[in-house]
Design a protein around this motif. Sequence first.
Motif, short mmCIF file in Angstrom:
data_model
loop_
_atom_site.label_atom_id
_atom_site.label_comp_id
_atom_site.label_asym_id
_atom_site.label_seq_id
_atom_site.Cartn_x
_atom_site.Cartn_y
_atom_site.Cartn_z
N ASN A 1 -0.96 1.27 -4.99
CA ASN A 1 -0.69 0.30 -4.65
C ASN A 1 -0.67 -1.08 -5.14
OD1 ASN A 1 -1.63 1.58 -1.85
ND2 ASN A 1 -4.20 1.56 -2.39
N THR A 14 2.78 15.48 -1.94
CA THR A 14 3.57 16.52 -1.15
C THR A 14 2.29 16.93 0.17
OG1 THR A 14 1.35 17.59 -2.04
CG2 THR A 14 3.34 17.68 -3.68
N ALA A 42 -2.34 17.01 -12.17
CA ALA A 42 -3.91 16.79 -11.36
C ALA A 42 -3.47 16.04 -10.20
CB ALA A 42 -4.38 16.19 -12.54
N ASN A 45 0.28 12.14 -18.67
CA ASN A 45 1.94 11.11 -18.69
C ASN A 45 2.39 10.88 -20.59
OD1 ASN A 45 0.19 9.72 -17.40
ND2 ASN A 45 0.42 10.74 -16.19
N ASN A 75 0.59 -1.21 0.11
CA ASN A 75 0.15 -0.06 0.27
C ASN A 75 0.69 1.42 -0.19
OD1 ASN A 75 -2.26 -1.14 -0.27
ND2 ASN A 75 -2.88 -1.14 1.71
N ASP A 76 0.11 2.11 -0.85
CA ASP A 76 0.95 3.35 -1.07
C ASP A 76 1.23 4.09 0.61
OD1 ASP A 76 2.48 5.17 -1.76
OD2 ASP A 76 1.85 5.22 -3.82
N THR A 77 1.81 4.57 1.12
CA THR A 77 1.58 5.84 2.10
C THR A 77 1.51 7.08 1.71
OG1 THR A 77 4.33 5.58 1.91
CG2 THR A 77 2.78 4.20 3.88
N LEU A 78 0.56 7.63 2.26
CA LEU A 78 0.46 8.80 1.84
C LEU A 78 0.46 10.33 2.66
CD1 LEU A 78 -3.40 9.23 0.88
CD2 LEU A 78 -1.14 9.81 -0.56
N ARG A 79 0.86 9.50 3.62
CA ARG A 79 1.87 10.79 5.12
C ARG A 79 0.78 12.01 4.78
NH1 ARG A 79 8.31 10.74 4.82
NH2 ARG A 79 7.83 9.05 3.39
N GLY A 80 -0.65 11.74 4.71
CA GLY A 80 -1.52 12.79 5.06
C GLY A 80 -1.49 13.76 3.72
N GLY A 81 -0.22 13.83 3.09
CA GLY A 81 -0.65 14.32 2.11
C GLY A 81 -1.38 14.32 0.96
N ARG A 82 -1.14 15.29 -0.18
CA ARG A 82 -1.74 14.42 -1.82
C ARG A 82 -0.23 14.12 -2.64
NH1 ARG A 82 -6.16 19.59 -2.49
NH2 ARG A 82 -7.23 19.16 -0.60
N VAL A 83 -1.05 13.20 -3.27
CA VAL A 83 -0.34 12.92 -4.62
C VAL A 83 -0.82 13.65 -5.93
CG1 VAL A 83 -0.04 10.92 -5.96
CG2 VAL A 83 -0.76 10.83 -3.62
N TYR A 84 0.14 14.22 -6.46
CA TYR A 84 0.31 15.31 -8.01
C TYR A 84 1.08 14.36 -8.57
CZ TYR A 84 -1.45 18.80 -4.63
OH TYR A 84 -3.12 19.14 -4.32
N HIS A 85 0.38 14.09 -9.93
CA HIS A 85 1.11 14.01 -11.20
C HIS A 85 0.98 15.47 -12.34
CE1 HIS A 85 -1.75 11.12 -12.74
NE2 HIS A 85 -2.47 12.45 -12.40
N LEU A 86 1.92 15.27 -13.62
CA LEU A 86 1.19 15.46 -14.76
C LEU A 86 -0.02 15.39 -15.60
CD1 LEU A 86 4.25 16.48 -17.10
CD2 LEU A 86 2.37 18.24 -16.01
N SER A 87 -0.15 16.15 -16.09
CA SER A 87 -1.98 15.38 -16.46
C SER A 87 -1.85 14.85 -17.92
CB SER A 87 -3.33 16.36 -16.71
OG SER A 87 -2.17 17.01 -17.37
#
Lengths: 745, 204
Positions: free
Chosen positions: B174, B157, B168, A577, A563-575
């Motif tokens: 996962n 972030t 976005a 990609n 599982n990916d750990t977010l550490r309470g933040g958000r994930v961004y990526h270039l739309s």
Amino acid sequence: MNRHSNDTILKMINYMKPSVNKMVDDTIADEAEETALEDFSFINKTPLKRTASKLSLDGGSPTTPVKKIKEDIKKPDWDYIGSPREVRRLRADLLETRNTISNLESRINHMHGIRKEMQVLFDNECRSLKKQTEHDRKSILELENQLQTIRKREQELKLELVEFKNKSSVLKISYDQKIEALEKKLSDISSEQKAHHGQENSEIANLQRQILELQNALQIAKEDSEVHQKLTEKLENQLLEKNSAITELEMKNNEIQKLKLQMKEYDYIKENYLEFQEQAKTQSTKLAQFVQIEKENVQLRAENFRIKDEIKNKLLLEEEVHDLKKRLQKFKEQEAKFANVQMQLVQTEMYLNEWKAVARGILEETNVNDTALPHLLRSAVERLQQQELTLTDEKVNLQSQLNTALHDSKVAKEELSKIQKLLTKLNGTDEQKKNLIHRMQKKLLLVSRERDSYRLQLDSYEKDLTMCVNTSSLGSQAANQVQSLKERVENLEKIVTGYRDMVAKLEADLQNTEHDNSDLPPIRLEQITRLQNEVDKFKQENERLRERKDQLEIQLEEYLVGNDTLRGGRVYHLSSNPLSECLAQRDAHMQKLQEEVDRLKRKVKNMEEGMESSKLVDISMSTKEVQMLKEEISNHELQTQRLKDYFKSSMLEFRDAVYMLFGYKVDKSSKSLYKLTSIYAENAEDILCFQFNNSGHLNLLETEYSSRLENLIELHLRHQDSIPNFLSSLTLDLYSNRTMITEQL
Amino acid sequence: MATVLKNKSSITLRGSAEIVCDYLNYGINSILYQRGLYPPETFRNEENYELVMLMSTDQKIKEFLEKTLAQVKDWLVERIVNKIALVITNVKTLEVLERWDFNVEYEGNDTSKEQKSEKPLNIIKKEIRDVLRQITSSVSFLPLLDCLCSFDIHIYTKDDVELPNEWAESEPANIKNAQCVKMKSFSTNIHKMETVVTYKNEDF
């Protein structure tokens, strides 16, 4: 350049002295020519300087010629103003000179042009000549090479020539030797021939002599034969005479014998006659006795008839007797039977009467005719039979009923026994229950006693409490005690209520237990055991579940790794990609493929629809085509067969023609190997073998036969190198041999 | 090599971010080559960190990485980034097969923009070289990617980030039946970079 030089010249001329003018003119002309020549020769150098320096030298001013000239000119200008005619003349001269100069210039230019052309021409020619010289040189070299090669060849050829000469001399010597040997042979042969001739001549003379002797002998023999012929003629005549005498003698003998035969005949006739006479006598006597005999005959005949009839009658009677005897026996038997039958009849009648009586009895009708009786009886019997059938049916039914009843009774008995067992069991349980009730009652008693004791205790506590209260009301010191006691009481009350609760609970429990125990104690036990089992089961299950839980926890941990750990933040990526691009491409590709699939499906459908019509055409076409092709194939095969036949026949003919024309049978045994057998061959094994070599010529291969033809091979093949010559000479040889043989034969 | 050296080999915050982004650029390219996401003929050799690195010549990839890493650099300076993840996804099933996590930690107590590091550059380079070597050798244990795959870069972030254009929000990637392998880490004394690869275990 030229213009520069001309300008300087003009300038010079302009400031020249008139006296020197002519000179100057000449010098100018010379100068011009010279400059031209100089230009011509030094075209690549700087002519201006040269000309200028030359002019300056002429003018007598080595450093600055123009200025000096100008200074020079300025001085004489002042001197020459006085004579205008001369000036005019000078001008005219000047003009003339100018003309001449221009003429000369033009000439010079022309010359220059010509020179250039010439130079170009020369250059061209020079180049061409050079080329030619090079070419010539090359050709010379080539020719030299050729010459050398030719010389080499010549030398080689000379050497060869010498070799050949040597060879030829050697050959000549050998041939001379051979020729000598051959001549010797020839002379030997001729001498032999002569010797043979002499021998033959002597033999011929001997033979002629012998012939003469034999002719003489022949004449003598002829004379002898003539004498012998005469003798034979005589003898023949004598023989004829004797023969005629013998025939006469035989004729006479024949006559004698004929006569003897006649004599014998006559004797025979005589004897016959005597016998006849005797017979005639006996016949006459017999004739006399004939009538009597005839009578006797008649009598005897009649007697005979009679006897025959009697015999017949006797036979008939005997047969009749026999027949009668048989009949008698039969009758006797029948008589005995008859007695029996009569007895039986009587008996049967008796029976019949009895039956009738019975029947009547049965029918209970006395006045019934005897005839109608059997019918009635039969009907009665039928009735009875039917009754019997119905009765048997009933019997069967009843029996089945009986069976069922018996079965039922059995079942009932079993049930009864069961019930009895149950009853006994129940009685047992009843007793148990009674015991239990007894025990419970005892327990109840115990519990009630306990309760009573608790109550007593409680009462005592209450008494205690009241006593304490009473005591506490006295004295001030007791105030504290009261306080403490109050607390105690409260505590005690709490305890009491706790006890009460307990008691109530216990009572309720007791009641419950009593109730339960009184109802079904054994079932309860069972239930308990069952429950215990269940408890065990549950415990096991619990353990199992715990293990499972542990496993799942381990698994969960593993899942957590992924599982990916977010550490309470958000994930961004270039739309935009690569993944999304890839997906879009894929979608587009899929869509395209889908469209194609649809298109193809439609196509397939169309094809399927259109197939059935087109299919038939296709098949018919194909079968037609196949037939056509088959026909074609058969045609071609026929053609090839015919061609083969034709070739075979023509080949045979050709071979025969070759055989007859050239006298050799040619067989091709293997690859480019030809076997030749001559038409005049002495043996069938005389075969010549030829084979094509790599250069396309025929080679004679060595065979047993060819080794015998060394002479012919030497002459025709090695010397003349001609196979036809060899073959034809061989043919001639063989033919001559053959004819020789035939002549000798 | 765009390291910023100022005053006796001290590294600024921005320089550190640049070092990190360089590492990311080489690392991602190397992974793309090693995992066979793109045909090997689209990569060319480039020597760096005393290693021969293979860099993609695909214009699209180059542009994408440039854009992403520029943004990452800005965010690194602002100390917003927690993690950068290279996610390899099966295009057909959209299943995440591999995730390369580049965890970022911020070191030092100084939180101003003037933070400087005195760590020698050649030591940092050595550390980076070791990590890149490990990435290259990871092919030996990672499962073969025998299906059509593509990649994406996720930037994790802290909260409250103003999204620039063309960016976005994405989902966390996962992986089922995952196994993870930690690589060596390197540090500039401002940013600490920890590289972890998480991959789907096929034998599970």
